[in-house]
Design a protein around this motif. Structure first.
Motif, PDB file in Angstrom:
ATOM      1  N   SER A 149       0.834  -1.202   0.000  1.00 49.43           N
ATOM      2  CA  SER A 149       0.000   0.000   0.000  1.00 49.43           C
ATOM      3  C   SER A 149       0.867   1.249   0.000  1.00 49.43           C
ATOM      4  O   SER A 149       1.824   1.349   0.770  1.00 49.43           O
ATOM      5  CB  SER A 149      -0.913   0.018   1.224  1.00 49.43           C
ATOM      6  OG  SER A 149      -1.473   1.300   1.419  1.00 49.43           O
ATOM      7  N   SER A 150       0.536   2.224  -0.829  1.00 52.59           N
ATOM      8  CA  SER A 150       1.320   3.459  -0.891  1.00 52.59           C
ATOM      9  C   SER A 150       1.213   4.265   0.399  1.00 52.59           C
ATOM     10  O   SER A 150       2.041   5.136   0.662  1.00 52.59           O
ATOM     11  CB  SER A 150       0.874   4.311  -2.078  1.00 52.59           C
ATOM     12  OG  SER A 150      -0.499   4.631  -1.968  1.00 52.59           O
ATOM     13  N   ASN A 151       0.202   3.984   1.217  1.00 51.65           N
ATOM     14  CA  ASN A 151      -0.008   4.733   2.455  1.00 51.65           C
ATOM     15  C   ASN A 151       0.396   3.926   3.691  1.00 51.65           C
ATOM     16  O   ASN A 151       0.008   4.256   4.807  1.00 51.65           O
ATOM     17  CB  ASN A 151      -1.486   5.134   2.576  1.00 51.65           C
ATOM     18  CG  ASN A 151      -1.704   6.280   3.539  1.00 51.65           C
ATOM     19  OD1 ASN A 151      -1.047   7.306   3.458  1.00 51.65           O
ATOM     20  ND2 ASN A 151      -2.646   6.124   4.454  1.00 51.65           N
ATOM     21  N   ILE A 152       1.207   2.887   3.506  1.00 48.90           N
ATOM     22  CA  ILE A 152       1.464   1.951   4.597  1.00 48.90           C
ATOM     23  C   ILE A 152       2.150   2.616   5.796  1.00 48.90           C
ATOM     24  O   ILE A 152       1.814   2.337   6.954  1.00 48.90           O
ATOM     25  CB  ILE A 152       2.294   0.728   4.103  1.00 48.90           C
ATOM     26  CG1 ILE A 152       2.446  -0.319   5.203  1.00 48.90           C
ATOM     27  CG2 ILE A 152       3.633   1.149   3.540  1.00 48.90           C
ATOM     28  CD1 ILE A 152       1.147  -0.932   5.662  1.00 48.90           C
ATOM     29  N   ILE A 153       3.104   3.514   5.575  1.00 49.58           N
ATOM     30  CA  ILE A 153       3.816   4.123   6.703  1.00 49.58           C
ATOM     31  C   ILE A 153       2.855   4.980   7.519  1.00 49.58           C
ATOM     32  O   ILE A 153       2.807   4.889   8.750  1.00 49.58           O
ATOM     33  CB  ILE A 153       5.010   4.972   6.213  1.00 49.58           C
ATOM     34  CG1 ILE A 153       5.948   4.145   5.340  1.00 49.58           C
ATOM     35  CG2 ILE A 153       5.777   5.546   7.407  1.00 49.58           C
ATOM     36  CD1 ILE A 153       7.015   4.971   4.634  1.00 49.58           C
ATOM     37  N   ALA A 154       2.071   5.801   6.840  1.00 46.26           N
ATOM     38  CA  ALA A 154       1.129   6.686   7.541  1.00 46.26           C
ATOM     39  C   ALA A 154       0.050   5.896   8.256  1.00 46.26           C
ATOM     40  O   ALA A 154      -0.316   6.207   9.398  1.00 46.26           O
ATOM     41  CB  ALA A 154       0.504   7.669   6.553  1.00 46.26           C
ATOM     42  N   SER A 155      -0.470   4.857   7.600  1.00 42.28           N
ATOM     43  CA  SER A 155      -1.549   4.095   8.231  1.00 42.28           C
ATOM     44  C   SER A 155      -1.045   3.307   9.431  1.00 42.28           C
ATOM     45  O   SER A 155      -1.713   3.259  10.478  1.00 42.28           O
ATOM     46  CB  SER A 155      -2.205   3.156   7.209  1.00 42.28           C
ATOM     47  OG  SER A 155      -1.271   2.245   6.662  1.00 42.28           O
TER      48      SER A 155
END
Length: 295
Positions: free
Chosen positions: A117-123
């Motif tokens: 997921s491109s948002n894995i760090i933030a999520s």
């Protein structure tokens, strides 16, 4: 509205304090070990960028007084997170594509696929620390880190949150080195930007500007805040009276660059430097002021 940088964290080989960013990088320094900083629990199956991001988040939130002994001190729905990373999970994505090409989707690991997921760090940051405010990832080339600071400032000024954690992080591995043609920084920085500070400010965020040409951005920074004492991210536009610091010795910072620059500005103020400080990353720029400045 004045926005305060209330928390700062740095995690780069040989640098664990923002003041270290003002000194030359240390070649051969040991890589950052996130497990040594925040414990092994919850890090299994996470990619390198996410592990680094979680360690940075913990340190910055603690520095800002939002975490105390691992527990949040403010409502989670008033804390958001913005992550800047251009290369973060490129190794996971490339590995998944290779697996599908050689075998099939059935060969993909169910433990690994969420990391694509491109948002894995933030999520993952939001889940681990209970940050239920706005959640965003910026992946925008060299300007990405300062773009993340700009988005955080916009959300704070719009009242969407009281605090925004901004993290810039890039991992060093075979895939990222191949993409950029050399060593990657393998770490980054995080800052907490607050409209209602819970701790004394380390710096104040001034204008964040974006133009079509770098030269125009430089002119705009000079117009908005003349007489900078420190220029970060460039050695080409430094007046004789100011110091220039390119930060290139830490390796390719990519999406982490703008956030590392803001952390370096906090380090500059912490060791007695005045301001303003100008940060320049591509066609994006920002001004940071010493925390005692008012107005």
């Amino acid at each position: 509205m004045t926005l305060a940088v209330t928390g700062v964290a740095v995690a780069l080989p040989g640098a664990a304090d923002p003041r270290a960013l003002l000194e030359p990088a240390r070649p051969g320094a040991d890589p950052v070990d996130p497990a040594a900083l925040i414990g092994k629990k919850g890090l299994r199956f996470k990619d390198r960028a996410t592990r680094l991001g979680l360690a940075l988040a913990h340190a910055a939130l603690t520095d800002a007084g939002i975490l105390r002994e691992g527990e949040r001190t403010v409502p989670g729905d008033r804390v958001g997170t913005v992550v800047s990373s251009n290369l973060g999970n490129a190794d996971t994505v490339c590995r998944a594509v290779e697996t599908i090409a050689k075998e099939s989707t059935g060969a993909l690991s169910p433990m690994d696929t969420p990391n694509a997921s491109s948002n894995i760090i933030a999520s993952e940051t939001a889940i681990r620390y209970g940050l239920r405010g706005p959640n965003l990832t910026v992946c925008n080339g060299r300007t990405s880190g300062l773009d993340a600071m700009r988005w955080a400032a916009l959300m704070l000024r719009a009242g969407r949150a009281d605090h925004i954690l901004v993290t810039g992080v890039e991992p060093d591995n075979e895939v990222t080195r191949r993409l950029v043609g050399g060593p990657v920084a393998d770490g980054g920085a995080a800052v907490v930007l607050s409209r209602h500070p819970t701790t004394p400010a380390k710096a104040l965020l001034g204008p964040v500007v974006r133009t079509a040409r770098q030269a125009d951005t430089v002119d705009e920074l000079k117009r908005r805040a003349p007489g900078a004492d420190l220029w970060l991210g460039t050695e080409d536009h430094v007046p004789d009276s100011a110091r220039g610091l390119a930060l290139s010795g830490w390796g390719e910072l990519s999406g982490a660059l703008g956030v590392v620059q803001c952390a370096a500005a906090a380090g500059w103020f912490a060791q007695g430097g005045s301001g303003p400080v100008h940060a320049l990353a591509g066609t994006a720029g920002a001004v940071l002021f010493a925390p005692e400045r008012t107005g």
